[in-house]
Design a protein around this motif. Structure first.
Motif, short mmCIF file in Angstrom:
data_model
loop_
_atom_site.label_atom_id
_atom_site.label_comp_id
_atom_site.label_asym_id
_atom_site.label_seq_id
_atom_site.Cartn_x
_atom_site.Cartn_y
_atom_site.Cartn_z
N HIS A 104 3.81 -2.65 2.49
CA HIS A 104 2.43 -3.10 2.22
C HIS A 104 2.51 -4.01 0.88
O HIS A 104 2.09 -5.41 0.98
CB HIS A 104 1.97 -1.83 1.51
CG HIS A 104 0.45 -2.25 1.20
ND1 HIS A 104 -0.65 -2.83 2.00
CD2 HIS A 104 -0.14 -2.46 -0.10
CE1 HIS A 104 -1.82 -2.99 1.31
NE2 HIS A 104 -1.67 -2.75 0.13
N SER A 129 -16.16 -4.69 4.16
CA SER A 129 -14.66 -5.17 4.00
C SER A 129 -14.38 -6.33 4.58
O SER A 129 -14.13 -7.51 4.28
CB SER A 129 -13.87 -4.03 4.43
OG SER A 129 -12.40 -4.40 4.17
N GLN A 140 -7.33 -6.51 5.50
CA GLN A 140 -8.10 -7.16 4.58
C GLN A 140 -7.46 -7.55 3.15
O GLN A 140 -7.84 -8.54 2.38
CB GLN A 140 -9.44 -6.42 4.07
CG GLN A 140 -10.46 -6.47 5.44
CD GLN A 140 -9.85 -6.13 6.66
OE1 GLN A 140 -9.68 -4.84 7.03
NE2 GLN A 140 -9.94 -6.62 7.67
N HIS A 143 -9.82 -1.51 0.37
CA HIS A 143 -9.92 -2.25 1.68
C HIS A 143 -8.44 -1.74 2.53
O HIS A 143 -7.59 -1.49 1.95
CB HIS A 143 -9.92 -3.81 1.74
CG HIS A 143 -10.93 -4.38 0.88
ND1 HIS A 143 -12.26 -4.48 1.21
CD2 HIS A 143 -11.12 -4.78 -0.20
CE1 HIS A 143 -12.97 -4.75 0.73
NE2 HIS A 143 -12.35 -5.13 -0.63
N LYS A 144 -9.02 -2.05 3.83
CA LYS A 144 -7.53 -1.74 4.78
C LYS A 144 -6.51 -2.77 4.67
O LYS A 144 -6.73 -3.96 3.92
CB LYS A 144 -8.11 -1.78 6.25
CG LYS A 144 -8.85 -0.33 6.69
CD LYS A 144 -9.35 -0.39 7.84
CE LYS A 144 -9.98 0.94 8.36
NZ LYS A 144 -10.68 0.95 9.47
N THR A 145 -5.30 -2.47 5.19
CA THR A 145 -4.22 -3.52 4.93
C THR A 145 -4.31 -4.88 5.38
O THR A 145 -4.29 -5.90 4.57
CB THR A 145 -3.11 -2.81 5.69
OG1 THR A 145 -2.76 -1.70 5.17
CG2 THR A 145 -1.71 -3.90 5.34
N GLN A 175 -8.01 0.24 -3.84
CA GLN A 175 -7.68 0.45 -2.37
C GLN A 175 -8.55 0.69 -1.67
O GLN A 175 -8.88 1.51 -0.73
CB GLN A 175 -6.64 1.80 -2.20
CG GLN A 175 -5.24 1.56 -2.86
CD GLN A 175 -4.30 2.53 -2.74
OE1 GLN A 175 -4.51 3.51 -2.61
NE2 GLN A 175 -2.93 2.26 -3.08
#
Length: 885
Positions: free
Chosen positions: A590, A495, A537, A533-535, A531
């Motif tokens: 988000h 990621s 990224q 990747h984390k926020t 979804q």
């Protein structure tokens, strides 16, 4: 603590030292004595010095066989007394101490007396380092102590050389020596004890203490003056190589670590002095090779060894010293040391290799993190070494990588490939490799790498990212690597590396990416929807897409924006209808974050472009509304709907404001069509529930549109409204809202800077604003006070040109001066003094006649601004301030 500093402490501390008390109480008594002697020396009449000294000597003798912690504290108290009396009241303090303890005393065992003396001699230099002596006394006492080492060192040598000295005495001797060398005693006077410490390295019980003593002696700044002594130290250091090899073979990490510390201390602290001794070049080269062995010590850091990391700074120092010589001398040293540095690169890349997958699986997360930091240190070292080795280093790495990837005889490990790539990446990240002739070959090799695991894939990604500027100059090669990056985007384990690399490529190469844009957007959309990747990224990915879309035609941008944003808008519409709860709050933040990150980089007018590199490719600025504005207008009502339900939540309000703030910063004047409706929404928001983020956005609008008559009226109305609401907040009590006060002060400062005539408005209560500023100067939060200082620094120069401001300053300026003086003389943070000084400077420059009167009146107040300041100090301060006028 109050008891210890009270006058009664002189009396009770001796009583607490009675032998019938427990050690904790005795310790308190000894501590109280130390505090009184060290901090309240002036309370002691000179005729009592001698009795205090003899009392302390007798107490130390009593405790020589008693509690160790009490003995140490009493020694510290006597050390403090000695430092205060030297040199006049107690000329030969150290010699006296040695004599006192060497005198026969039938009550105390000789060994206990010896230990007590060593404890006293050890704490004396330590107490000097932390003492509160004035600067001129420190220099005086330091030179006296340095001379007194003549009474100490012969005793220490004798104790170390005595065959019957027990280990614990020798250990104490080495600690004592270690303490004294930090007083900058000439290195040649330490020679015998350093040699004795080298001998002690053979005794496992004394090893650690001996290492500490040798390292401290070698590392003192003054040591480089004694070149002959330093040269004498090289053979005993080289003599430790056999002990070092045995320790490495036997897995004795502590011994190898200690020997390495000694070699590095000598090399790192004195490389310049030793390089200058040309006739001894071979012995110094032998020391360098010994340090090279420590750098390449077998095993993986930090699991099998912790020594190699100690050596990295040495290589920087040696390189700096070689490159600092004049050209002729430098050429000679380069000839000797370039091969050494090429060897260093091989060693470092070997040390940077990952262990086998199986072994790495057993490492703890802490060990993995330490290894990551270690690799960063190696990367920094390689980047630095490039200065010495130049393009030849890149060619060497490329040749090795080429051989590795093309040889068919024996398959190489992925670790070897990864380390070579890592070396390349380390250099390409910071050094301009655009002119290197090996980069095209490297870009050609990358697709041939068989990527079998995450670490290798990560390094491939980061290497591509490091070469993004090169790709911008050689766009024909983009297609060689872009498919690898897009493929990696779908792997959650890659990621960070894949997203950051795509972002770099989109930023550097955006004018060459239109042929690939559809594919990049499609892949990005897919991973965002899944979804993967984390926020953080996801936010980077949106920034990458912003860069990418900036280079397209407006219709193309709108088409891509539509497909990219529509799913999120639909999701937001659904969330806006739901009752607020923690999970849908996160989803809303988000989505708003994705939009604001996209708008941060989507800039069709190319405000941020580097003219030199992009002038040729720059597209014509399109006519018509900006695509970002089109999208913002479409979603504006939806955002208002979200806000209406979440006005109480500072994080949601902040996320909404961030979308507009990022857009305003990027679009600048192009944002104008949005101004009226945004100002209206901000006014409603702030009137309902004041939040700092709304003030920050208002400040941005004032900054950008201050000189735009057509767009400024709604901003002016908003400014007056938020000011009025904030003044009401101050009346209710602003203490719970330091963030709002901070942002309000910044807004006022910006208004004065960009649009001072706002302060001419009849509806603006300048006096109330001024009083709020004075109140804000007294907040405990440093950032809020700093913002308030910024407001007054902008306000005071306007006294002449804006009558309402001039009037308010003349009527209320004394209050401002008092608040500033309270800050300077009171509890305010030292970091704020420059900001207070700016207000005083502005007052003296723009209101001098008033300032002299106010200053006089303020300083006449009793105990103002502090009871600790004398009338003479206040007078001096006033005169110095008024001298600025």
């Amino acid at each position: 603590m109050q008891a210890q500093v009270s006058p009664q402490a002189w009396h009770f501390s001796w009583l607490l030292l009675n032998l019938d008390k427990v050690p904790e109480i005795q310790y308190f008594g000894a501590s109280a004595l130390h505090i009184k002697i060290s901090r309240y020396w002036n309370d002691i009449p000179a005729d009592q010095y001698e009795s205090l000294k003899s009392q302390l000597f007798s107490q130390i003798t009593r405790f020589a066989s008693g509690s160790k912690i009490v003995l140490t504290r009493l020694c510290v108290a006597l050390a403090s007394l000695a430092l205060s009396m030297m040199p006049d009241a107690w000329p030969c303090a150290v010699a006296d101490m040695v004599r006192m303890f060497q005198a026969e005393d039938s009550n105390v065992d000789g060994r206990a007396r010896c230990l007590a003396l060593l404890e006293l001699l050890t704490v004396l230099p330590e107490e000097f380092q932390t003492s509160r002596l004035p600067q001129y006394r420190k220099g005086q006492v330091r030179s006296v102590l340095a001379q007194e080492c003549g009474s100490v060192f012969p005793l220490l040598e004798q104790l170390l050389q005595q065959q019957d000295s027990p280990g614990f005495i020798k250990q104490k001797v080495l600690k004592c020596f270690s303490s004294w060398v930090q007083l900058e005693i000439p290195l040649m006077d330490c020679e015998n004890l350093i040699q004795a410490a080298f001998t002690s390295l053979q005794d496992p019980e004394l090893f650690d203490t001996a290492v500490e003593a040798i390292v401290n002696a070698i590392s003192q700044p003054d040591a480089q003056r004694y070149v002959n002594t330093l040269l004498k130290l090289i053979p005993p250091v080289l003599g430790l190589q056999e002990q070092l090899r045995q320790a490495v073979q036997g897995g004795d990490m502590e011994t190898s670590h200690g020997i390495c510390r000694i070699a590095v201390a000598l090399g790192e602290n004195h490389s310049r002095a030793l390089l200058d001794q040309v006739q001894h070049w071979q012995s110094f080269l032998a020391l360098v090779n010994m340090i090279m062995f420590c750098t390449g010590i077998p095993g993986h850091y930090p699991v099998n060894e912790t020594t190699s990391s100690l050596t990295l700074t040495f290589w920087y120092t040696l390189q700096d010293d070689i490159l600092s010589f004049e050209p002729d001398k430098q050429a000679v040293y380069q000839q000797v040391y370039r091969p050494v540095y090429f060897q260093l690169v091989d060693v470092l890349l070997h040390k940077a290799q990952f262990p086998s997958d199986e072994e790495y699986g057993f490492w703890s997360s802490d060990e993995k993190e330490q290894f990551r930091i270690y690799r960063v240190d190696i990367s920094d070292t390689l980047m630095y070494v490039y200065e010495m080795l130049g393009a030849e280093l890149l060619s060497s790495l490329y040749d090795k990588l080429g051989r590795l990837l093309t040889t068919t005889e024996q398959p190489s490990s992925w670790q070897h490939t990864e380390a070579l790539l890592y070396g390349f990446q380390s250099i390409a990240e910071t050094i301009d490799v655009n002119y290197s002739d090996v980069v095209p070959g490297l870009i050609g090799l990358i697709p041939r790498i068989s990527i079998s695991n995450v670490q290798l894939a990560d390094t491939v990604m980061f290497t591509i990212g490091a070469l993004s500027e090169w790709l911008a100059d050689h766009p024909v090669m983009i297609n060689n690597v872009l498919p690898l990056v897009l493929q990696a985007l779908g792997n959650p384990e890659l990621s960070i590396s894949s997203v950051s690399t795509l972002k770099k490529i989109c930023r550097e190469c955006k004018y060459d990416l239109p042929p690939y844009a559809a594919n990049i957007v499609a892949v990005s959309q897919d991973v965002l929807m899944k979804q993967i990747h984390k926020t953080s990224q996801c936010m980077w990915l949106m920034q990458a897409l912003g860069f990418l879309l900036s280079a397209l035609q407006v219709e193309e941008i709108l088409k891509n924006l539509h497909s990219l944003i529509t799913p999120y808008i639909q999701q937001l519409e659904k969330l806006a209808d739901e009752t607020p709860n923690p999970s849908n709050k996160l989803a809303i933040i988000h989505i708003l974050g994705l939009l604001s990150n996209l708008f941060t980089t989507l800039d069709i007018s190319h405000h941020d472009d580097d003219h030199e590199s992009t002038e040729v490719k720059k597209l014509p600025v399109p006519q018509g509304p900006n695509p970002v504005v089109v999208v913002l207008q479409q979603v504006f009502q939806l955002i208002q709907k979200v806000l209406s339900k979440w006005l109480n939540d500072a994080q949601v309000v902040e996320s909404v404001c961030a979308i507009f703030e990022k857009s305003v910063k990027t679009l600048l004047d192009d944002f104008a069509p949005m101004v009226p409706q945004l100002c209206e929404m901000l006014g409603q928001m702030y009137s309902t529930i004041p939040q700092a983020s709304a003030l920050d956005l208002t400040r941005q609008l004032v900054h950008i549109f201050a000189h735009e008559p057509a767009h400024f009226p709604p901003i002016k109305a908003l400014f007056l409204l938020v000011t009025s609401v904030t003044l009401t907040l101050f009346q209710q009590g602003p203490r719970d809202h330091p963030d709002i006060v901070d942002s309000f002060m910044q807004l006022l400062a910006q208004a004065l800077k960009r649009k001072p005539d706002l302060f001419l408005c009849s509806s603006l209560d300048v006096q109330a604003v001024f009083q709020c500023g004075v109140l804000s100067l007294k907040f405990p939060e440093a950032l809020t006070v700093k913002a308030s200082c910024g407001f007054f620094t902008e306000l005071l120069p306007r006294c002449g040109e804006i009558p309402p401001v001039g009037q308010v300053v003349h009527e209320n300026g004394k209050l401002l001066l008092q608040a500033v003086l309270e800050g300077v003389g009171g509890q305010a943070s030292r970091s704020l003094m420059d900001h207070f000084a700016e207000i005083l400077f502005a007052l003296s420059k723009h209101c001098f006649s008033y300032l002299s009167v106010w200053m006089k009146e303020a300083m006449q107040q009793e105990a103002f601004p502090s009871a600790r300041v004398s009338p003479e100090q206040k007078d001096t301060f006033s005169q110095q301030i008024l001298r600025w006028g």
